[in-house]
Motif scaffolding. Structure first.
Motif, PDB file in Angstrom:
ATOM      1  N   LYS A 149      64.684  13.342  57.043  1.00 54.35           N
ATOM      2  CA  LYS A 149      64.867  13.611  55.622  1.00 54.35           C
ATOM      3  C   LYS A 149      65.101  12.296  54.888  1.00 54.35           C
ATOM      4  N   LYS A 150      64.390  12.091  53.812  1.00 51.63           N
ATOM      5  CA  LYS A 150      64.510  10.870  53.016  1.00 51.63           C
ATOM      6  C   LYS A 150      64.756  11.222  51.563  1.00 51.63           C
ATOM      7  N   ALA A 151      65.552  10.420  50.903  1.00 54.92           N
ATOM      8  CA  ALA A 151      65.785  10.635  49.474  1.00 54.92           C
ATOM      9  C   ALA A 151      64.663   9.996  48.691  1.00 54.92           C
ATOM     10  N   SER A 152      64.267  10.634  47.606  1.00 54.53           N
ATOM     11  CA  SER A 152      63.203  10.071  46.782  1.00 54.53           C
ATOM     12  C   SER A 152      63.729   8.896  45.986  1.00 54.53           C
ATOM     13  N   ALA A 153      62.798   8.040  45.560  1.00 47.24           N
ATOM     14  CA  ALA A 153      63.214   6.830  44.856  1.00 47.24           C
ATOM     15  C   ALA A 153      63.784   7.147  43.491  1.00 47.24           C
ATOM     16  N   GLY A 154      63.352   8.237  42.892  1.00 43.11           N
ATOM     17  CA  GLY A 154      63.797   8.514  41.540  1.00 43.11           C
ATOM     18  C   GLY A 154      64.531   9.819  41.383  1.00 43.11           C
ATOM     19  N   GLY A 155      64.754  10.560  42.473  1.00 38.97           N
ATOM     20  CA  GLY A 155      65.445  11.833  42.388  1.00 38.97           C
ATOM     21  C   GLY A 155      64.503  12.968  42.082  1.00 38.97           C
ATOM     22  N   GLU A 156      65.018  14.196  42.106  1.00 31.19           N
ATOM     23  CA  GLU A 156      64.208  15.384  41.864  1.00 31.19           C
ATOM     24  C   GLU A 156      63.958  15.558  40.358  1.00 31.19           C
ATOM     25  N   VAL A 157      62.742  15.941  40.003  1.00 22.66           N
ATOM     26  CA  VAL A 157      62.420  16.230  38.614  1.00 22.66           C
ATOM     27  C   VAL A 157      61.690  17.552  38.560  1.00 22.66           C
ATOM     28  N   SER A 158      61.756  18.211  37.426  1.00 22.73           N
ATOM     29  CA  SER A 158      61.109  19.510  37.295  1.00 22.73           C
ATOM     30  C   SER A 158      59.789  19.413  36.558  1.00 22.73           C
ATOM     31  N   GLU A 159      59.561  18.312  35.846  1.00 20.07           N
ATOM     32  CA  GLU A 159      58.350  18.208  35.046  1.00 20.07           C
ATOM     33  C   GLU A 159      57.870  16.764  35.007  1.00 20.07           C
ATOM     34  N   VAL A 160      56.558  16.599  35.139  1.00 20.35           N
ATOM     35  CA  VAL A 160      55.969  15.266  35.061  1.00 20.35           C
ATOM     36  C   VAL A 160      55.579  14.985  33.617  1.00 20.35           C
ATOM     37  N   ASN A 161      55.989  13.817  33.136  1.00 17.37           N
ATOM     38  CA  ASN A 161      55.690  13.428  31.758  1.00 17.37           C
ATOM     39  C   ASN A 161      54.804  12.191  31.787  1.00 17.37           C
ATOM     40  N   ALA A 162      53.523  12.406  32.106  1.00 21.06           N
ATOM     41  CA  ALA A 162      52.584  11.289  32.208  1.00 21.06           C
ATOM     42  C   ALA A 162      51.256  11.669  31.575  1.00 21.06           C
ATOM     43  N   ARG A 163      50.711  10.747  30.798  1.00 24.23           N
ATOM     44  CA  ARG A 163      49.431  10.979  30.137  1.00 24.23           C
ATOM     45  C   ARG A 163      48.299  10.370  30.959  1.00 24.23           C
ATOM     46  N   GLU A 164      47.064  10.663  30.529  1.00 24.41           N
ATOM     47  CA  GLU A 164      45.912  10.036  31.156  1.00 24.41           C
ATOM     48  C   GLU A 164      46.057   8.517  31.096  1.00 24.41           C
ATOM     49  N   GLY A 165      45.698   7.877  32.202  1.00 23.18           N
ATOM     50  CA  GLY A 165      45.780   6.425  32.248  1.00 23.18           C
ATOM     51  C   GLY A 165      47.127   5.901  32.708  1.00 23.18           C
TER      52      GLY A 165
END
Length: 226
Positions: free
Chosen positions: A31-47
Protein backbone atom coordinates in the motif's frame (compact mmCIF):
# COMPACT_ATOMS: atom_id res chain seq x y z
CA UNK A 1 36.55 -44.05 10.87
CA UNK A 2 37.46 -40.77 9.22
CA UNK A 3 34.38 -38.61 8.77
CA UNK A 4 33.36 -37.96 5.16
CA UNK A 5 33.38 -34.34 3.86
CA UNK A 6 30.55 -32.26 5.33
CA UNK A 7 27.63 -31.50 3.05
CA UNK A 8 26.31 -28.01 3.79
CA UNK A 9 22.92 -27.84 5.51
CA UNK A 10 20.13 -27.47 2.98
CA UNK A 11 17.78 -25.64 5.33
CA UNK A 12 19.47 -22.26 4.91
CA UNK A 13 19.41 -22.72 1.15
CA UNK A 14 15.71 -23.56 1.26
CA UNK A 15 14.97 -20.48 3.37
CA UNK A 16 16.83 -18.19 0.97
CA UNK A 17 15.16 -19.77 -2.06
CA UNK A 18 11.69 -19.44 -0.58
CA UNK A 19 12.32 -15.81 0.35
CA UNK A 20 13.57 -15.06 -3.15
CA UNK A 21 10.53 -16.63 -4.80
CA UNK A 22 8.06 -14.79 -2.57
CA UNK A 23 9.89 -11.49 -3.11
CA UNK A 24 9.45 -11.96 -6.86
CA UNK A 25 5.69 -11.76 -6.56
CA UNK A 26 5.66 -9.00 -3.97
CA UNK A 27 6.55 -6.23 -6.42
CA UNK A 28 3.88 -3.53 -6.51
CA UNK A 29 1.59 -5.14 -3.96
CA UNK A 30 2.28 -2.85 -1.01
CA UNK A 31 0.00 0.00 0.00
CA UNK A 32 1.36 3.41 -0.99
CA UNK A 33 0.09 6.89 -0.27
CA UNK A 34 -0.61 9.08 -3.25
CA UNK A 35 1.51 12.15 -3.83
CA UNK A 36 -1.42 14.51 -3.58
CA UNK A 37 -4.02 12.66 -1.52
CA UNK A 38 -7.48 11.44 -2.47
CA UNK A 39 -9.67 13.68 -4.63
CA UNK A 40 -13.23 13.27 -5.80
CA UNK A 41 -13.08 15.35 -8.96
CA UNK A 42 -10.47 16.15 -11.59
CA UNK A 43 -10.22 19.82 -12.51
CA UNK A 44 -8.17 19.77 -15.71
CA UNK A 45 -8.85 21.21 -19.14
CA UNK A 46 -7.65 20.09 -22.55
CA UNK A 47 -3.92 20.59 -22.87
CA UNK A 48 -3.32 20.27 -19.13
CA UNK A 49 -0.53 18.22 -17.55
CA UNK A 50 -2.12 15.60 -15.29
CA UNK A 51 -0.75 12.77 -13.20
CA UNK A 52 -1.68 9.49 -11.57
CA UNK A 53 -0.33 7.40 -8.70
CA UNK A 54 0.77 4.10 -10.20
CA UNK A 55 0.89 2.28 -6.84
CA UNK A 56 -2.62 3.39 -5.91
CA UNK A 57 -3.85 2.51 -9.37
CA UNK A 58 -2.27 -0.94 -9.36
CA UNK A 59 -3.56 -1.91 -5.92
CA UNK A 60 -7.13 -1.09 -7.02
CA UNK A 61 -6.86 -2.57 -10.52
CA UNK A 62 -8.86 -5.81 -10.65
CA UNK A 63 -6.80 -7.27 -13.47
CA UNK A 64 -3.58 -6.88 -11.49
CA UNK A 65 -5.11 -8.35 -8.35
CA UNK A 66 -6.46 -11.35 -10.26
CA UNK A 67 -3.18 -12.02 -12.05
CA UNK A 68 -1.12 -11.46 -8.93
CA UNK A 69 -3.28 -13.89 -6.93
CA UNK A 70 -2.58 -16.62 -9.49
CA UNK A 71 1.17 -15.96 -9.52
CA UNK A 72 1.31 -15.73 -5.71
CA UNK A 73 -0.55 -19.04 -5.37
CA UNK A 74 1.95 -20.72 -7.70
CA UNK A 75 4.85 -19.18 -5.78
CA UNK A 76 3.43 -20.51 -2.51
CA UNK A 77 3.11 -24.01 -3.99
CA UNK A 78 6.72 -23.88 -5.16
CA UNK A 79 7.85 -22.65 -1.76
CA UNK A 80 6.03 -25.53 -0.07
CA UNK A 81 7.59 -28.05 -2.46
CA UNK A 82 11.09 -26.65 -1.90
CA UNK A 83 10.57 -26.84 1.85
CA UNK A 84 9.31 -30.42 1.60
CA UNK A 85 12.28 -31.52 -0.50
CA UNK A 86 14.69 -29.66 1.74
CA UNK A 87 13.32 -31.24 4.91
CA UNK A 88 13.51 -34.70 3.35
CA UNK A 89 17.12 -34.13 2.32
CA UNK A 90 18.02 -32.77 5.75
CA UNK A 91 16.50 -35.83 7.43
CA UNK A 92 18.51 -38.20 5.22
CA UNK A 93 21.66 -36.19 5.79
CA UNK A 94 21.18 -36.14 9.58
CA UNK A 95 20.78 -39.94 9.55
CA UNK A 96 23.94 -40.28 7.51
CA UNK A 97 25.89 -38.03 9.87
CA UNK A 98 24.64 -39.99 12.87
CA UNK A 99 25.74 -43.29 11.31
CA UNK A 100 29.16 -41.86 10.46
CA UNK A 101 29.65 -40.45 13.96
CA UNK A 102 28.62 -43.73 15.56
CA UNK A 103 31.01 -45.66 13.34
CA UNK A 104 28.37 -48.06 12.01
CA UNK A 105 29.28 -47.61 8.33
CA UNK A 106 32.04 -49.15 6.28
CA UNK A 107 34.23 -46.53 4.63
CA UNK A 108 33.08 -47.62 1.17
CA UNK A 109 29.41 -47.45 2.19
CA UNK A 110 29.89 -44.03 3.80
CA UNK A 111 31.57 -42.66 0.69
CA UNK A 112 28.81 -44.05 -1.55
CA UNK A 113 26.07 -42.50 0.60
CA UNK A 114 27.99 -39.22 0.74
CA UNK A 115 28.16 -39.11 -3.05
CA UNK A 116 24.45 -39.84 -3.34
CA UNK A 117 23.63 -37.08 -0.88
CA UNK A 118 25.84 -34.65 -2.77
CA UNK A 119 24.01 -35.55 -5.99
CA UNK A 120 20.66 -34.98 -4.22
CA UNK A 121 21.83 -31.59 -3.03
CA UNK A 122 22.95 -30.63 -6.53
CA UNK A 123 19.58 -31.70 -7.93
CA UNK A 124 17.79 -29.63 -5.31
CA UNK A 125 19.96 -26.62 -6.10
CA UNK A 126 19.08 -26.97 -9.78
CA UNK A 127 15.38 -27.32 -8.97
CA UNK A 128 15.44 -24.17 -6.85
CA UNK A 129 17.25 -22.18 -9.53
CA UNK A 130 14.83 -23.41 -12.18
CA UNK A 131 11.77 -22.44 -10.14
CA UNK A 132 13.21 -19.05 -9.26
CA UNK A 133 13.77 -18.38 -12.97
CA UNK A 134 10.25 -19.55 -13.79
CA UNK A 135 8.74 -17.21 -11.21
CA UNK A 136 10.87 -14.32 -12.45
CA UNK A 137 9.56 -14.95 -15.96
CA UNK A 138 5.97 -15.22 -14.72
CA UNK A 139 6.35 -11.92 -12.90
CA UNK A 140 7.80 -10.26 -16.00
CA UNK A 141 4.98 -11.52 -18.22
CA UNK A 142 2.35 -10.44 -15.68
CA UNK A 143 3.75 -6.93 -15.28
CA UNK A 144 4.18 -6.52 -19.04
CA UNK A 145 0.56 -7.58 -19.54
CA UNK A 146 -0.59 -5.07 -16.92
CA UNK A 147 1.57 -2.34 -18.43
CA UNK A 148 0.20 -2.92 -21.93
CA UNK A 149 -3.38 -2.82 -20.63
CA UNK A 150 -2.77 0.45 -18.78
CA UNK A 151 -0.88 2.01 -21.67
CA UNK A 152 -3.59 1.01 -24.15
CA UNK A 153 -6.31 2.42 -21.92
CA UNK A 154 -4.37 5.67 -21.38
CA UNK A 155 -4.20 6.21 -25.14
CA UNK A 156 -7.95 5.61 -25.47
CA UNK A 157 -8.70 7.74 -22.39
CA UNK A 158 -6.72 10.68 -23.71
CA UNK A 159 -8.46 10.65 -27.09
CA UNK A 160 -11.36 12.38 -25.30
CA UNK A 161 -9.47 14.24 -22.56
CA UNK A 162 -6.73 15.58 -24.84
CA UNK A 163 -4.26 16.26 -22.05
CA UNK A 164 -0.80 17.43 -23.10
CA UNK A 165 1.08 15.08 -20.76
CA UNK A 166 0.06 12.29 -18.40
CA UNK A 167 2.67 11.57 -15.73
CA UNK A 168 3.03 8.75 -13.25
CA UNK A 169 4.13 9.33 -9.64
CA UNK A 170 5.75 5.97 -9.20
CA UNK A 171 9.55 5.62 -9.51
CA UNK A 172 9.20 2.06 -8.14
CA UNK A 173 7.12 0.80 -11.07
CA UNK A 174 9.89 -1.29 -12.58
CA UNK A 175 9.91 -4.25 -14.91
CA UNK A 176 11.72 -7.39 -13.76
CA UNK A 177 14.87 -6.33 -15.63
CA UNK A 178 14.94 -3.05 -13.70
CA UNK A 179 13.75 -0.76 -16.48
CA UNK A 180 11.08 1.78 -15.63
CA UNK A 181 7.56 1.08 -16.79
CA UNK A 182 6.69 4.76 -16.46
CA UNK A 183 9.65 7.09 -16.76
CA UNK A 184 8.20 10.41 -15.60
CA UNK A 185 7.66 10.21 -11.83
CA UNK A 186 6.05 13.14 -10.02
CA UNK A 187 7.46 14.20 -6.68
CA UNK A 188 4.46 16.37 -5.81
CA UNK A 189 1.23 16.90 -7.72
CA UNK A 190 -1.82 19.16 -7.51
CA UNK A 191 -4.68 16.95 -6.21
CA UNK A 192 -7.08 18.54 -8.69
CA UNK A 193 -4.94 17.10 -11.51
CA UNK A 194 -4.87 13.58 -10.07
CA UNK A 195 -6.63 11.26 -12.55
CA UNK A 196 -5.94 8.04 -10.64
CA UNK A 197 -9.55 7.40 -9.60
CA UNK A 198 -10.80 7.96 -13.16
CA UNK A 199 -8.23 5.56 -14.55
CA UNK A 200 -9.04 2.88 -11.98
CA UNK A 201 -12.76 3.13 -12.73
CA UNK A 202 -12.20 2.98 -16.48
CA UNK A 203 -9.67 0.15 -16.35
CA UNK A 204 -11.86 -1.97 -14.10
CA UNK A 205 -14.89 -1.36 -16.30
CA UNK A 206 -12.99 -2.53 -19.37
CA UNK A 207 -11.56 -5.52 -17.52
CA UNK A 208 -15.01 -6.61 -16.36
CA UNK A 209 -16.31 -6.36 -19.92
CA UNK A 210 -13.36 -8.37 -21.20
CA UNK A 211 -13.92 -11.08 -18.58
CA UNK A 212 -17.60 -11.31 -19.43
CA UNK A 213 -16.73 -11.54 -23.11
CA UNK A 214 -14.23 -14.32 -22.45
CA UNK A 215 -16.71 -16.19 -20.27
CA UNK A 216 -19.41 -15.86 -22.92
CA UNK A 217 -17.10 -17.18 -25.63
CA UNK A 218 -16.09 -20.12 -23.47
CA UNK A 219 -19.73 -20.94 -22.71
CA UNK A 220 -20.62 -20.78 -26.40
CA UNK A 221 -17.74 -23.10 -27.28
CA UNK A 222 -18.86 -25.56 -24.61
CA UNK A 223 -22.44 -25.52 -25.90
CA UNK A 224 -21.29 -26.01 -29.50
CA UNK A 225 -19.27 -29.09 -28.54
CA UNK A 226 -22.24 -30.81 -26.88
Amino acid sequence: MKQTPLILSILSLVAVAALGIMLLVGNGSGKKASAGGEVSEVNAREGAIVWFDFNRLIQDYDMYNDRNAVVSSKAQSIQDEITRRGNRFQSEYNKFQSDVNNGVLLRSVAEERSQKLQAQQNNLNQYIQQKQQEMAEEQTVMMNEIYVAIRTYLEKYNEDKKYSIILSTNPEALAQDGTALFTSPVALGDPSLDITAELVAGLNEEYIKAKKGTAGTAAADTTAKK
